[in-house]
Design a protein around this motif. Structure first.
Motif, PDB file in Angstrom:
ATOM      1  N   GLY A 121       0.806  -1.214   0.000  1.00 53.82           N
ATOM      2  CA  GLY A 121       0.000   0.000   0.000  1.00 53.82           C
ATOM      3  C   GLY A 121       0.840   1.265   0.000  1.00 53.82           C
ATOM      4  O   GLY A 121       2.011   1.271  -0.405  1.00 53.82           O
ATOM      5  N   LYS A 122       0.235   2.342   0.472  1.00 58.57           N
ATOM      6  CA  LYS A 122       0.878   3.654   0.438  1.00 58.57           C
ATOM      7  C   LYS A 122       1.838   3.859   1.616  1.00 58.57           C
ATOM      8  O   LYS A 122       1.623   3.343   2.720  1.00 58.57           O
ATOM      9  N   ILE A 123       2.876   4.642   1.327  1.00 57.64           N
ATOM     10  CA  ILE A 123       3.763   5.152   2.391  1.00 57.64           C
ATOM     11  C   ILE A 123       3.832   6.664   2.229  1.00 57.64           C
ATOM     12  O   ILE A 123       4.181   7.161   1.153  1.00 57.64           O
ATOM     13  N   ASN A 124       3.471   7.380   3.277  1.00 54.23           N
ATOM     14  CA  ASN A 124       3.510   8.845   3.283  1.00 54.23           C
ATOM     15  C   ASN A 124       4.835   9.312   3.877  1.00 54.23           C
ATOM     16  O   ASN A 124       5.130   9.029   5.049  1.00 54.23           O
ATOM     17  N   PHE A 125       5.620  10.003   3.073  1.00 54.73           N
ATOM     18  CA  PHE A 125       6.904  10.539   3.529  1.00 54.73           C
ATOM     19  C   PHE A 125       6.743  12.024   3.831  1.00 54.73           C
ATOM     20  O   PHE A 125       6.486  12.829   2.930  1.00 54.73           O
ATOM     21  N   TYR A 126       6.906  12.385   5.109  1.00 52.59           N
ATOM     22  CA  TYR A 126       6.833  13.786   5.529  1.00 52.59           C
ATOM     23  C   TYR A 126       8.259  14.313   5.658  1.00 52.59           C
ATOM     24  O   TYR A 126       9.031  13.852   6.504  1.00 52.59           O
ATOM     25  N   LEU A 127       8.605  15.256   4.798  1.00 54.18           N
ATOM     26  CA  LEU A 127       9.963  15.800   4.764  1.00 54.18           C
ATOM     27  C   LEU A 127       9.966  17.186   5.403  1.00 54.18           C
ATOM     28  O   LEU A 127       9.400  18.130   4.863  1.00 54.18           O
ATOM     29  N   ILE A 128      10.609  17.290   6.583  1.00 59.86           N
ATOM     30  CA  ILE A 128      10.658  18.553   7.320  1.00 59.86           C
ATOM     31  C   ILE A 128      12.109  19.026   7.396  1.00 59.86           C
ATOM     32  O   ILE A 128      12.917  18.474   8.156  1.00 59.86           O
ATOM     33  N   PRO A 129      12.473  20.025   6.607  1.00 61.32           N
ATOM     34  CA  PRO A 129      13.850  20.528   6.637  1.00 61.32           C
ATOM     35  C   PRO A 129      14.112  21.308   7.929  1.00 61.32           C
ATOM     36  O   PRO A 129      13.182  21.581   8.703  1.00 61.32           O
ATOM     37  N   PHE A 130      15.362  21.654   8.142  1.00 63.32           N
ATOM     38  CA  PHE A 130      15.688  22.474   9.316  1.00 63.32           C
ATOM     39  C   PHE A 130      15.024  23.845   9.202  1.00 63.32           C
ATOM     40  O   PHE A 130      15.067  24.489   8.153  1.00 63.32           O
ATOM     41  N   ILE A 131      14.403  24.266  10.305  1.00 62.39           N
ATOM     42  CA  ILE A 131      13.782  25.586  10.396  1.00 62.39           C
ATOM     43  C   ILE A 131      14.275  26.232  11.679  1.00 62.39           C
ATOM     44  O   ILE A 131      14.131  25.657  12.767  1.00 62.39           O
ATOM     45  N   SER A 132      14.847  27.423  11.584  1.00 62.92           N
ATOM     46  CA  SER A 132      15.304  28.118  12.792  1.00 62.92           C
ATOM     47  C   SER A 132      14.105  28.598  13.593  1.00 62.92           C
ATOM     48  O   SER A 132      13.012  28.825  13.054  1.00 62.92           O
ATOM     49  N   LEU A 133      14.299  28.786  14.890  1.00 58.38           N
ATOM     50  CA  LEU A 133      13.208  29.275  15.729  1.00 58.38           C
ATOM     51  C   LEU A 133      12.777  30.678  15.317  1.00 58.38           C
ATOM     52  O   LEU A 133      11.583  31.007  15.339  1.00 58.38           O
ATOM     53  N   ALA A 134      13.742  31.502  14.925  1.00 56.68           N
ATOM     54  CA  ALA A 134      13.400  32.864  14.502  1.00 56.68           C
ATOM     55  C   ALA A 134      12.495  32.840  13.274  1.00 56.68           C
ATOM     56  O   ALA A 134      11.505  33.582  13.189  1.00 56.68           O
ATOM     57  N   LYS A 135      12.819  31.972  12.315  1.00 56.66           N
ATOM     58  CA  LYS A 135      12.002  31.867  11.108  1.00 56.66           C
ATOM     59  C   LYS A 135      10.637  31.273  11.433  1.00 56.66           C
ATOM     60  O   LYS A 135       9.609  31.698  10.877  1.00 56.66           O
ATOM     61  N   ALA A 136      10.615  30.289  12.330  1.00 49.61           N
ATOM     62  CA  ALA A 136       9.346  29.677  12.721  1.00 49.61           C
ATOM     63  C   ALA A 136       8.421  30.692  13.376  1.00 49.61           C
ATOM     64  O   ALA A 136       7.213  30.733  13.098  1.00 49.61           O
ATOM     65  N   LYS A 137       8.971  31.536  14.233  1.00 50.88           N
ATOM     66  CA  LYS A 137       8.153  32.556  14.903  1.00 50.88           C
ATOM     67  C   LYS A 137       7.635  33.584  13.900  1.00 50.88           C
ATOM     68  O   LYS A 137       6.507  34.077  14.010  1.00 50.88           O
ATOM     69  N   ALA A 138       8.455  33.899  12.898  1.00 47.42           N
ATOM     70  CA  ALA A 138       8.077  34.924  11.927  1.00 47.42           C
ATOM     71  C   ALA A 138       7.096  34.401  10.885  1.00 47.42           C
ATOM     72  O   ALA A 138       6.196  35.128  10.456  1.00 47.42           O
ATOM     73  N   GLU A 139       7.252  33.136  10.480  1.00 48.09           N
ATOM     74  CA  GLU A 139       6.486  32.632   9.345  1.00 48.09           C
ATOM     75  C   GLU A 139       5.400  31.615   9.700  1.00 48.09           C
ATOM     76  O   GLU A 139       4.480  31.393   8.918  1.00 48.09           O
ATOM     77  N   ILE A 140       5.500  30.985  10.875  1.00 47.65           N
ATOM     78  CA  ILE A 140       4.537  29.939  11.216  1.00 47.65           C
ATOM     79  C   ILE A 140       3.611  30.369  12.347  1.00 47.65           C
ATOM     80  O   ILE A 140       2.394  30.406  12.200  1.00 47.65           O
ATOM     81  N   ASP A 141       4.208  30.697  13.499  1.00 46.67           N
ATOM     82  CA  ASP A 141       3.400  31.092  14.653  1.00 46.67           C
ATOM     83  C   ASP A 141       4.290  31.852  15.627  1.00 46.67           C
ATOM     84  O   ASP A 141       5.315  31.328  16.081  1.00 46.67           O
ATOM     85  N   SER A 142       3.881  33.052  15.945  1.00 46.24           N
ATOM     86  CA  SER A 142       4.684  33.897  16.838  1.00 46.24           C
ATOM     87  C   SER A 142       4.751  33.359  18.265  1.00 46.24           C
ATOM     88  O   SER A 142       5.590  33.787  19.062  1.00 46.24           O
ATOM     89  N   GLU A 143       3.880  32.387  18.598  1.00 45.97           N
ATOM     90  CA  GLU A 143       3.853  31.827  19.951  1.00 45.97           C
ATOM     91  C   GLU A 143       4.853  30.681  20.132  1.00 45.97           C
ATOM     92  O   GLU A 143       5.023  30.165  21.238  1.00 45.97           O
ATOM     93  N   ILE A 144       5.508  30.267  19.052  1.00 44.84           N
ATOM     94  CA  ILE A 144       6.498  29.178  19.144  1.00 44.84           C
ATOM     95  C   ILE A 144       7.698  29.639  19.968  1.00 44.84           C
ATOM     96  O   ILE A 144       8.308  30.660  19.668  1.00 44.84           O
TER      97      ILE A 144
END
Length: 372
Positions: A121-144
């Motif tokens: 059957g299927k295999i789902n590959f989730y590819l998560i590259p490195f993300i800095s905390l500063a970038k995560a706060k700016a682009e994803i969620d400021s509460e991180i």
């Protein structure tokens, strides 16, 4: 489906003044042989493909050759992510061309998995590259506030239907506890100030988690949450270790196997008196020397390289050798040649010349004066 897990290639890395390109080429050729022999379907590369954000032409050429062998000659799929050493923008060039040729490279966060199929059957590959905390706060969620927050946010909506594999570049630990023994001098932290560890318990619902960033092969909490480690040694902290790649046979269950990698050269640490080391067996390995002499040796590295061409560094076990007064105050006008030389010898060697040595010196000086 059979997966081969790699990480932290650091292509283009140097040790001391020596480029490791030749060693890396040799090791990557060994990996291609393993892929072929073990009939691997997919190669996973969990970040830090290159050692710097602006890799050299030699580094780019070597990685291109590696991909050519896997994708075009062996017809394998490659799934890769950017690590904290990589430049996400540079890796992202030609993305569409890559994917049309079975090279799936993710350098910026994508939430949709890459879906592959086999007879189970299927295999789902989730590819998560490195993300800095500063970038995560700016682009994803400021509460991180930390990496655990970041990963909780990213994987929150995954349903875990079918089989699921995560590929990421982070410092995963049990309950986000920082362990300074995990790091060696070939790595750099993911965050400046504070802990860069995240809670690996978040990953327990995945069937396999292919991690990059830490250079020693090991698992965290559960054997399925695993660092493959580097495929060759990059630090003298690793002299006693063995390098390997990880193979995952993912059917209805999971089977994990570590395959040792043969390297072109090894890393050594040699410790002892300088003269004893010079008498020891020659070697073409990368060597760090720790000298146990009570005084510094002039031109030590040049002398060592004559026998050990890949000598990397020298340190002294007795740090006091550097604390002594480095100037010599001698009454030149009122001393003869023998007295001047014996004073200089004591300054350099921290000991007096023996009577026999002084007598020999006198005979040499007398002979020289006769010749004049």
């Amino acid at each position: 489906m059979k997966l081969l897990h790699l990480s932290d290639l650091h292509i283009g890395k140097s040790i001391g003044n020596y480029s490791l390109i030749e060693d890396q080429r040799y090791a990557l050729e060994e990996i291609v042989k393993i892929v072929e022999k073990k009939d691997i379907d997919v190669v996973l590369i969990a970040g830090d493909i290159f050692d710097t954000s602006i890799p050299s032409s030699d580094a780019l050429s070597l990685y291109s050759d590696f991909l050519d062998e896997l994708i075009f000659r062996l017809d394998k799929k490659v799934l890769a992510i950017a690590g904290n050493h990589d430049s996400s923008k540079r890796l992202d060039i030609n993305k569409n061309f890559y994917r049309s040729n079975n090279y799936f490279l993710v350098s910026e966060l994508e939430r949709e998995p890459i879906v592959l199929e086999d007879e189970y059957g299927k295999i789902n590959f989730y590819l998560i590259p490195f993300i800095s905390l500063a970038k995560a706060k700016a682009e994803i969620d400021s509460e991180i506030e930390n990496f655990t927050d970041l990963y909780r946010h990213i994987i929150n909506d995954i349903s875990y239907e079918d089989r699921n594999v995560l590929v990421s570049h982070c410092y995963a630990s049990n309950m986000g506890i920082y362990d300074e023994e995990i790091y060696d001098d070939g790595q750099k932290p993911l965050a400046i100030g504070g802990s860069d560890a995240m809670d690996a318990n978040l990953f327990m619902e995945f069937d396999y988690v292919a991690l990059g960033h830490l250079h020693r092969a090991h698992f965290v909490i559960d054997p399925k949450i695993r660092y493959s480690g580097t495929f060759m040694k990059y630090s003298f902290d690793e002299v006693l270790g063995e390098k390997s790649v990880t193979i995952i046979d993912l059917t209805k269950d999971i089977d994990i196997e570590k395959i040792p990698i043969k390297n072109l050269r090894d890393f050594e640490v040699r410790r002892g008196k300088f003269e004893d080391i010079l008498k020891s067996e020659a070697s073409d390995n990368y060597i760090k020397f720790i000298l146990e002499d009570d005084y510094t040796i002039e031109n030590a590295m040049a002398k060592l390289k004559a026998k050990f061409p890949l000598a990397v560094s020298i340190s002294y076990a007795n740090k006091a050798v550097f604390s002594r007064e480095d100037t010599l105050d001698i009454d030149i006008e009122n001393k003869d040649a023998v007295e001047l030389f014996t004073d200089f010898y004591k300054f350099k060697m921290d000991e007096d010349m023996t009577n026999d040595e002084i007598e020999t010196l006198k005979r040499i000086i007398v002979c020289d004066q006769k010749d004049l």
